[in-house]
Each structure stands twice: as structure tokens, then as C-alpha cells.
Scaffold this motif. Structure first.
Motif, short mmCIF file in Angstrom:
data_model
loop_
_atom_site.label_atom_id
_atom_site.label_comp_id
_atom_site.label_asym_id
_atom_site.label_seq_id
_atom_site.Cartn_x
_atom_site.Cartn_y
_atom_site.Cartn_z
N LYS A 191 0.76 -1.27 0.02
CA LYS A 191 0.12 0.03 -0.04
C LYS A 191 0.81 1.16 0.21
N HIS A 192 2.12 1.34 0.43
CA HIS A 192 3.06 2.29 0.83
C HIS A 192 4.07 2.42 -0.22
N LEU A 193 4.37 1.39 -0.77
CA LEU A 193 5.51 1.03 -1.69
C LEU A 193 5.15 0.74 -3.25
N PHE A 194 5.39 1.49 -4.05
CA PHE A 194 5.34 1.19 -5.52
C PHE A 194 6.49 0.77 -5.99
N TYR A 195 6.63 -0.49 -6.43
CA TYR A 195 7.81 -0.83 -7.17
C TYR A 195 7.64 -1.29 -8.61
N ARG A 196 8.29 -1.01 -9.60
CA ARG A 196 7.84 -1.89 -11.15
C ARG A 196 9.23 -1.74 -11.61
N GLN A 197 9.53 -2.45 -12.75
CA GLN A 197 10.67 -2.76 -13.43
C GLN A 197 9.99 -2.51 -15.02
N LEU A 198 10.77 -1.21 -15.65
CA LEU A 198 10.28 -0.84 -16.79
C LEU A 198 11.38 -0.43 -17.78
N PRO A 199 11.09 -0.32 -18.97
CA PRO A 199 12.24 -0.10 -19.87
C PRO A 199 12.21 1.53 -19.99
N SER A 200 11.04 2.18 -19.79
CA SER A 200 11.07 3.63 -20.06
C SER A 200 9.75 4.28 -19.26
N PHE A 201 9.76 5.55 -18.91
CA PHE A 201 8.71 6.22 -18.31
C PHE A 201 9.22 7.48 -18.04
N THR A 202 7.93 8.32 -17.64
CA THR A 202 8.21 9.75 -17.16
C THR A 202 7.49 10.14 -16.05
N ILE A 203 8.17 11.12 -15.12
CA ILE A 203 7.68 11.37 -13.98
C ILE A 203 7.34 12.74 -14.06
N GLU A 204 6.31 13.31 -13.43
CA GLU A 204 5.92 14.81 -13.59
C GLU A 204 5.53 15.27 -12.15
N THR A 205 5.86 16.20 -11.81
CA THR A 205 5.62 16.59 -10.31
C THR A 205 5.35 18.10 -10.29
#
Length: 301
Positions: free
Chosen positions: A251-265
Motif C-alpha cells: 500500500k505504501h511502496l510502489f515498485y516496478r521494472q520498466l524500460p522507460s517512463f516519465t515522472i511529472e511533479t
């Protein structure tokens, strides 16, 4: 007549070159291995030397310094994203030496580390890219990056990796979660808040913290771990989730293995890229499979 460049070039961080143990390691290994030593005083000097050395036929560049020096050498070697003909060796001389730790290179034995860096067989590994800048180890963001960016240099030197956790306790009482979203390559969007983020090509950051325990240098993926801004009722809840980061029940930890992605804050995010501080509101990540040949320790070979 122009002197022929040595096949192996050691780049030494200017603050490490006068250390007695470093001098002793260089002197000892030079008895059996021929290599050139270069001490750059500015970042542009390092980049120019690395690129010229490779152009002149150097077969191996050895980065002698901390994770920041390693990052600078990697970015110099991967000019325009092209894999260089030269391979990379590592002489860990920094405060944390997180990449070396994950790569199985012992920072406590400089003679063995330099012998390995000069003579070891290289392995083709992945390199991470964030907004066009390369990283070999980990990009950490949010609270953790703020700690690293604001830890005084004198404290780092005196306390080593422990300085990061000490500053962490100081900062913990002033935490303000970042709000943002994760955009996957297929366009899917996950919105939420976070305190800490780590994008790992390798496992360790911040002086030995295992921030990306599933990371592998040769899988063509980046591991993203995000600790939610919603605080758990018990600290033990998050601790339990860290033991099994990929569990769908977390519920508190998000974990993924991905070749590419974008983060916006919602506001500029502090990011520590292999020890180098950066701030941005949009972070575009991608894995660059087998982009560089690197000499690893026996634990990672």
C-alpha cells in the motif's frame, strides 16, 4: 614525435590523488600494468581527456573517484549515445561508492580494485538515461535527494555514509510530499504523492541503502521504487513492504521494472543522479541496454 597513448588511462579525482593509500596502489599496480594517470581540475577537462584518449586508441578508461566521478566519466564516454570502443574500469575512492558496492568491487582494498579495473574482463551492461543525461547507478528523488544535496561536505568526510542517515533524521520532521504522476510508455498514468523515489540501474544509493533490490545491470530495465506520501500507521508496515517490494498487496511502496517512463511533479523535484544534484519537474527515463562495457567484481560477473 608524438608519444603514443597508453592502452589504459586512469582518471583520478583531484581530492584523491594525494592520499597515501592511492599513491601506494598506483605504484604497486604499475609494476605489472602500464597505464597513464590523468588528474582533471575541471569537469570540462575530464570530458576532453576521456574523449581524446578514446580517439587516440585507449582501450580502457579507469574512473578513480566516487560515484560523481564515475557519472562524469560515463557521460564523457557515451558521447551522443554511441557505445565507445573503450571499456570502463572502476577504482572506488568516494564517500559512498554505491555503484562499486552493487558491482561487487571492494573499496577497502585499493590495490586489488585497481588490478581488477586494469586487467579484468568487461561485461556489457545497461545504462540509465534521464532527460538525456546518463547514469550508471541510481537516480534518487525527493526527500533522499534533498538529504544528499544538503549534507555538508565536512560531515560526509567525517561520518561517511552515516552522514546521509543523520541528515535524514533531521529532515524527517519537515517532510512535504511531492504530488505528481507516473506516465508509462503506453500512455497509462498513475497519479499520487511521494516522499522518496529511486530509479535504479543498480541496487544501492545513499551510502549503502538497498533502494532497488531487484535491479539487474543486464536486464534492459530500470527499477522504480516510490514511497507514498501517505504515511503508514506503523513504521513496521513500510518495513514489511520493503522485504517484498513487488508484492501487489503493498500500500505504501510502489515498485516496478520498466524500460522507460516519465515522472511529472507539482514542484521542482530534487534528484541525485549518481551523486550529482539536479532539479526538474519533468523527468524522462529510459534504459539503454548493453550500452557500455564495464569491469565488474566477481559478485556481479
Amino acid at each position: 614525435m608524438t608519444k603514443k597513448r597508453a592502452a589504459i588511462c586512469l582518471i583520478l579525482h583531484k581530492k584523491s590523488c594525494t592520499r597515501p593509500e592511492v599513491k601506494a596502489a598506483v605504484k604497486h599496480v604499475r609494476q605489472s600494468v602500464d597505464f597513464e594517470v590523468y588528474i582533471p581540475w575541471r569537469g570540462k577537462d575530464l570530458r576532453r581527456f576521456v574523449r581524446q584518449a578514446i580517439a587516440d586508441g585507449a582501450q580502457r578508461i579507469v574512473a578513480g573517484g566516487g560515484d560523481g566521478t564515475l557519472n562524469a566519466v560515463v557521460n564523457a564516454m557515451l558521447r551522443k549515445g554511441k557505445a565507445p570502443k573503450a571499456s570502463l574500469g572502476i577504482l572506488p575512492l568516494g564517500t559512498a561508492n554505491d555503484f562499486a558496492r552493487g558491482a561487487g568491487i571492494a573499496a577497502g582494498d585499493l590495490i586489488s580494485a585497481l588490478e581488477l579495473a586494469c586487467s579484468g574482463k568487461p561485461t556489457s551492461i545497461d545504462i540509465g538515461s534521464m532527460n538525456g543525461q546518463y547514469f550508471i547507478n541510481v537516480a534518487s528523488g525527493g526527500f533522499g535527494a534533498e538529504i544528499t544535496a544538503t549534507t555538508p561536505q565536512d560531515m560526509k568526510k567525517a561520518l561517511g555514509g552515516a552522514a546521509y542517515s543523520i541528515m535524514g533524521f533531521v529532515k524527517a520532521f519537515q517532510l512535504q510530499p511531492y504530488k505528481g504522476r507516473l506516465i508509462l510508455a503506453d500512455g497509462a498514468v498513475k497519479e499520487g504523492s511521494m516522499l522518496v523515489m529511486a530509479v535504479g540501474n543498480n541496487r544501492f544509493a545513499g551510502g549503502g541503502y538497498d533502494v532497488a533490490p531487484k535491479a539487474c545491470l543486464t536486464d534492459g530495465l530500470l527499477d522504480i521504487a516510490v514511497v507514498s506520501g501517505e504515511r503508514p500507521e506503523r513504521l513496521g508496515d513500510l518495513t514489511e513492504e520493503l522485504k517484498d517490494p513487488t508484492s501487489p498487496k503493498n500500500k505504501h511502496l510502489f515498485y516496478r521494472q520498466l524500460p522507460s517512463f516519465t515522472i511529472e511533479t507539482d514542484r521542482p523535484l530534487h534528484v541525485n543522479l549518481d551523486g550529482e544534484p539536479i532539479q526538474s519537474r519533468r523527468l524522462e527515463f529510459r534504459a539503454c541496454p548493453k550500452a557500455l562495457s564495464v569491469v565488474l567484481g566477481t559478485a556481479s560477473a
